[in-house]
Design a protein around this motif. Structure first.
Motif, short mmCIF file in Angstrom:
data_model
loop_
_atom_site.label_atom_id
_atom_site.label_comp_id
_atom_site.label_asym_id
_atom_site.label_seq_id
_atom_site.Cartn_x
_atom_site.Cartn_y
_atom_site.Cartn_z
N PRO A 87 0.83 -1.21 0.00
CA PRO A 87 0.00 0.00 0.00
C PRO A 87 0.87 1.26 0.00
N MET A 88 0.45 2.25 -0.76
CA MET A 88 1.16 3.52 -0.83
C MET A 88 0.46 4.57 0.02
N GLN A 89 1.25 5.39 0.68
CA GLN A 89 0.69 6.52 1.42
C GLN A 89 1.29 7.81 0.88
N LEU A 90 0.50 8.86 0.92
CA LEU A 90 0.98 10.17 0.50
C LEU A 90 2.17 10.58 1.37
N ASN A 91 3.21 11.12 0.70
CA ASN A 91 4.34 11.70 1.45
C ASN A 91 4.10 13.18 1.64
N ILE A 92 4.08 13.60 2.90
CA ILE A 92 3.91 15.02 3.22
C ILE A 92 5.23 15.53 3.78
N ILE A 93 5.76 16.58 3.14
CA ILE A 93 7.02 17.18 3.58
C ILE A 93 6.71 18.46 4.34
N GLY A 94 7.11 18.49 5.59
CA GLY A 94 6.95 19.70 6.40
C GLY A 94 8.07 20.67 6.12
N MET A 95 7.75 21.93 5.91
CA MET A 95 8.74 22.95 5.61
C MET A 95 8.81 23.96 6.75
N MET A 192 14.66 24.45 1.43
CA MET A 192 14.74 23.00 1.62
C MET A 192 15.68 22.59 2.76
N VAL A 193 16.44 23.54 3.29
CA VAL A 193 17.23 23.22 4.48
C VAL A 193 16.31 22.75 5.60
N LYS A 194 15.08 23.30 5.65
CA LYS A 194 14.14 23.00 6.72
C LYS A 194 13.18 21.86 6.37
N ALA A 195 13.38 21.20 5.23
CA ALA A 195 12.44 20.16 4.79
C ALA A 195 12.58 18.90 5.65
N ARG A 196 11.43 18.33 6.01
CA ARG A 196 11.41 17.06 6.77
C ARG A 196 10.21 16.24 6.31
N VAL A 197 10.46 15.00 5.89
CA VAL A 197 9.37 14.14 5.42
C VAL A 197 8.64 13.58 6.64
N ILE A 198 7.35 13.89 6.76
CA ILE A 198 6.59 13.55 7.95
C ILE A 198 5.87 12.21 7.80
N THR A 199 5.30 11.95 6.64
CA THR A 199 4.49 10.74 6.46
C THR A 199 5.06 9.85 5.37
#
Length: 872
Positions: A87-95, A192-199
């Motif tokens: 199963p695939m889940q959406l990737n949400i990147i927090g900035m 993008m220095v502050k990018a973090r993949v949350i999900t």
């Protein structure tokens, strides 16, 4: 927190009523915010912990909202799966602050959404994965963003996505990668220095990080970062000025944004070589900068204190009305409430501290950009030589006082018409046209104008596609002078810098003289660099090669400037090789121990750890390395007794372990990468030569030396020494070496053996004699001196053990003279050997072979030959 999160998930799972979902999310958010506010105001949590808790709360609400949105939509349209059926889940990147886990009390959340791969659903509507995930994002945003009677969860901003408002709200990973490889803009690099993949699953998170990391963090120092950040900050300041706020704690002079930019500048500049700086957390980045002393400690402490103060004040402002505002209110009653919440008696007292913090932040921020961005004032370039017609160009060349103006004109015309200028960006061309006339003036001041210009044009062609280096030359006019002088002095330096432009940094930022050649300092420096990128084997190889090239150039530059002697050149090159060999040993050992466990053995029931050592022979052993010397080394280990095997789950015998360890080291050292190779390795001096084992035990090595080794192998042992590996080996090796060198020998037999070996070597090399000679191998040159020293040592060491205490020829000649074993005339060999070394280094620096006119050193040759006849 975890228990309450599970309860929320269970509650959401039990309803498909969208309004009920919104209600539960909002009530959960309000409950948690009250708890966080209470802990904050009652000083049960510092500001860093408060920001972390706010960010963790956002992560929970984002994940739960996404889960519910996907549950609703997959139930209707089907579940998207990857190529393996998972199963695939959406990737949400927090900035921004969410990405750095430093969220405000009432912050917007900046998000970017993507998914791993395209496909087609089989459920209702047979939607494409892109359509499905687009609908997921819309429903997910509705859960969080929409205001209801219960308020909202977060204001969601999706505008930081590729192509902004005009781009799709969700992209596949391949589309995401394509964008940042080809279209990513300068401001997006900073964001993008502050990018973090949350999900998403761990594999997807790692893949996204592998796309973003090279976009944000360059392997070379990108000095444009200061120019770009300063420009971006200026635009923000102008916007703040236009709004004319009374006080804004985020933007404007001395605000939170200046602290963020200050830290980000170091992250982007140095993060490519220090993986620990590749963090979205400002607090963690400050800790790394402090731990590695990458900038002034007191400045970092001030920035951290001011950041904590401003972030606490920002949170107090936003707690008033749950609004995303950074502006200090006008009303006195609100100011009084904020002052009390900040533990001040009144607003005047708080305002005084605020003014101090903002002044201090702005001063440090401004100083950083003044120091690091030493850009000359923009000036109009009256002459763009590449845009002149031929006659105008000839006239212009004549004004430069070139000796052969027409030849110079033609050289430049060929360069202008090459692909080099086509590869330059508009900004690079502007920089090039600014410094190029000055560069030509400096070339005209040197005697070998055509040859020098040719070398410099080759460099400019090699960096044409990398505008960062044009920025470097433009920002640092002094580098042009240094570059011209070094290219004039050394063809080898010119070719090295042209092939590896990253070396320009070593020329621009040489370390202080007392650190440049401090072995311990350089060893620690390399250790830190490797620790910063631990686990990235490709990067480790690059770091080793860049370290070697940079320090070799440093040594060569110091020799040309006559800051160090020829003997010191050899010493520092030898120490550099030792540092690298020790680093390669540690990296290789760590890998193999991870696979097989530590090698061990037993003696009388006691288990001990086995170890390997690296022994240097020849030039490296004698501290006489040249710029392009091979490394003559052998490997020995101390494993004896019973149960000689590794202690890991996948156990192998010690002989196999050490053989693989040596092979891995040789592979790392000799592997040709984009950054070149470290050294050529020669292991033929091991017992039984090329047909012998790659790694010998000390016991078998000792037996071989006493019972099977030839005299020439004992000669070689005079210049052998332990240089890397496990230090426990050193004492064992030194004892074997001393026992062999101090053996009594019959003089007539020794003379014959040494003379025969010299003749065999001469015939194998067949060096020139007469008008030209080979500095190393011709009669009367270096090898003759080395053989004479070896004869004296082997003849006298059984009576004078001090001859075993050094391995370099000059040291041995000095000791032989001190002991009265050679006379004053023989002592002249020491000065001659130094002269020959100096000639050899000079030839390498000009990319010339080892042959020179014999007349240059005729007197020295005659002295060595006379000494040879006298003794051998």
């Amino acid at each position: 927190f975890d228990l309450e999160q599970k309860r929320l998930a269970q509650t959401l799972d039990e309803t498909d009523d969208i309004n009920q979902v919104k209600k539960e999310l909002r009530l959960y958010r309000h409950q948690k915010l009250v708890e966080i506010i209470y802990m904050d105001i009652c000083q049960q949590a510092d500001v860093e912990h408060t920001l972390l808790r706010l960010s963790e709360l956002a992560d929970v609400l984002i994940q739960q909202s996404l889960n519910k949105a996907e549950q609703i939509l997959s139930g209707k349209h089907g579940q998207p799966v990857d190529e393996n059926g998972n199963p695939m889940q959406l990737n949400i990147i927090g900035m921004g602050k969410l990405g750095g886990k430093e969220l405000n009390f009432s912050s917007d959340i900046d998000l970017i959404c993507c998914y791993s791969e395209d496909g087609q659903l089989k459920g209702f509507g047979q939607q494409s994965y892109k359509q499905y995930f687009t609908n997921v994002v819309k429903l997910f945003k509705q859960f969080l963003h929409e205001s209801t009677v219960d308020g909202f969860v977060y204001r969601v901003d999706l505008r930081l996505r590729p192509w902004g408002d005009s781009g799709p709200i969700v992209l596949s990973h391949s589309g995401f990668e394509h964008y940042y490889q080809l279209h990513g803009r300068e401001w997006e690099q900073y964001a993008m220095v502050k990018a973090r993949v949350i999900t998403g699953n761990e594999k997807d998170k790692q893949h996204l990080q592998s796309i973003l990391t090279p976009f944000v963090y360059r392997r070379y120092h990108d000095y444009r970062v200061f120019d770009g950040l300063a420009s971006l900050k200026h635009k923000i300041d102008q916007q703040a000025k236009n709004k004319s706020p009374r006080y804004n704690v985020k933007i404007g002079r001395g605000g939170i944004r200046e602290i963020e930019f200050y830290v980000q500048a170091f992250q982007i500049l140095k993060g490519g070589r220090n993986h620990k700086l590749q963090t979205p957390s400002l607090y963690q980045a400050i800790n790394v900068l402090s731990a590695f002393e990458l900038t002034e400690q007191h400045e970092l402490e001030q920035m951290r204190d001011s950041y904590c103060f401003l972030r606490m004040l920002e949170n107090r402002i936003q707690m008033m009305n749950d609004q995303q505002t950074h502006q200090i209110p006008d009303k006195q009653n609100l100011l009084d409430r904020i002052s009390l919440l900040m533990n001040y008696d009144d607003w005047n007292a708080l305002e005084q501290d605020l003014i101090k913090h903002r002044y201090r932040v702005n001063k440090l921020f401004s100083t950083l950009f003044v120091q690091e961005n030493k850009t000359p004032a923009e000036k109009k370039v009256d002459i763009s030589p590449d845009e002149l017609d031929e006659q105008a160009h000839r006239d212009w060349i004549q004004t430069m006082n070139f000796i052969q103006g027409e030849d110079i004109h033609q050289q430049l015309q060929d360069f202008y018409q090459s692909k080099a200028l086509l590869f330059m960006s508009d900004k690079a061309k502007k920089r090039f046209r600014s410094f190029f006339p000055e560069l030509l003036k400096q070339v005209a001041a040197h005697p070998q104008q055509q040859a020098l210009l040719s070398k410099l044009l080759s460099l400019l062609s090699s960096i044409a596609g990398r505008s960062v280096y044009f920025e470097l030359l433009y920002q640092h006019p002094a580098l042009l002078t240094r570059l011209v002088d070094l290219f004039e002095s050394s063809d080898w330096i010119a070719s090295e810098v042209t092939s590896h432009p990253i070396l320009l940094e070593s020329l621009l930022y040489p370390e202080p003289l007392d650190q440049r050649f401090d072995k311990n300092y350089q060893n620690n420096s390399l250790t830190v660099q490797l620790r910063n990128i631990a686990g990235d084997e490709e990067m480790e190889l690059d770091i080793l090669r860049q370290f070697k090239r940079a320090h070799t150039i440093t040594i060569a530059s110091a020799q040309i400037a006559e800051e160090i002697t020829s003997d010191e050149v050899s010493l520092y090159l030898s120490e550099l090789a030792e540092i690298i060999l020790q680093a390669v040993y540690k990296l290789s050992l760590q890998t193999l121990v991870g696979q097989y466990g530590e090698p061990s053995y037993e003696i009388e029931g006691q288990q001990k750890t086995a170890a390997m050592g690296i022994i240097a022979y020849g030039k490296l052993g004698g501290y006489e390395l040249h710029y392009q010397s091979d490394l003559d080394i052998i490997f020995v280990h101390n494993s004896i007794g019973s149960k000689q095997q590794t202690r890991g789950e996948k156990s192998i015998d010690n002989a196999t372990f050490f053989s693989r360890l040596a092979q891995k080291m040789i592979s790392k050292i000799t592997l040709l990468t984009a950054a070149g190779k470290l050294y050529e390795i020669d292991t033929r001096l091991r017992p039984d030569g090329a047909s012998g084992l790659l790694v010998s035990s000390m016991k078998s090595y000792q037996h071989y030396q006493h019972n099977k080794a030839w005299v020439w192998e004992h000669q070689a042992l005079i210049r052998a020494r332990y240089i890397a590996g496990n230090a426990d080996i050193k004492a064992d090796f030194d004892k074997v070496r001393k026992d062999i060198i101090t053996l009594p020998r019959e003089d007539a037999v020794l003379k014959t053996e040494i003379d025969d070996m010299r003749n065999k070597m001469y015939q194998a090399k067949n060096p020139p004699e007469g008008e030209y000679i080979n500095i190393k191998h011709s009669h009367g040159c270096m090898v003759d001196i080395e053989f004479l020293v070896q004869y004296w040592v082997l003849k006298h060491a059984n009576k004078f053990a001090s001859l075993c205490e050094t391995t370099d020829n000059n040291g041995l000649i000095t000791e032989l003279h001190r002991l009265g074993l050679i006379d004053d005339e023989d002592l002249r060999l020491r000065d001659i050997y130094q002269t020959l070394h100096k000639c050899l280094h000079a030839q390498v620096l000009q990319n010339q072979p080892d042959e020179i006119p014999s007349q240059r050193i005729q007197q020295e040759i005659e002295t060595v030959q006379a000494c040879w006849k006298k003794y051998l």
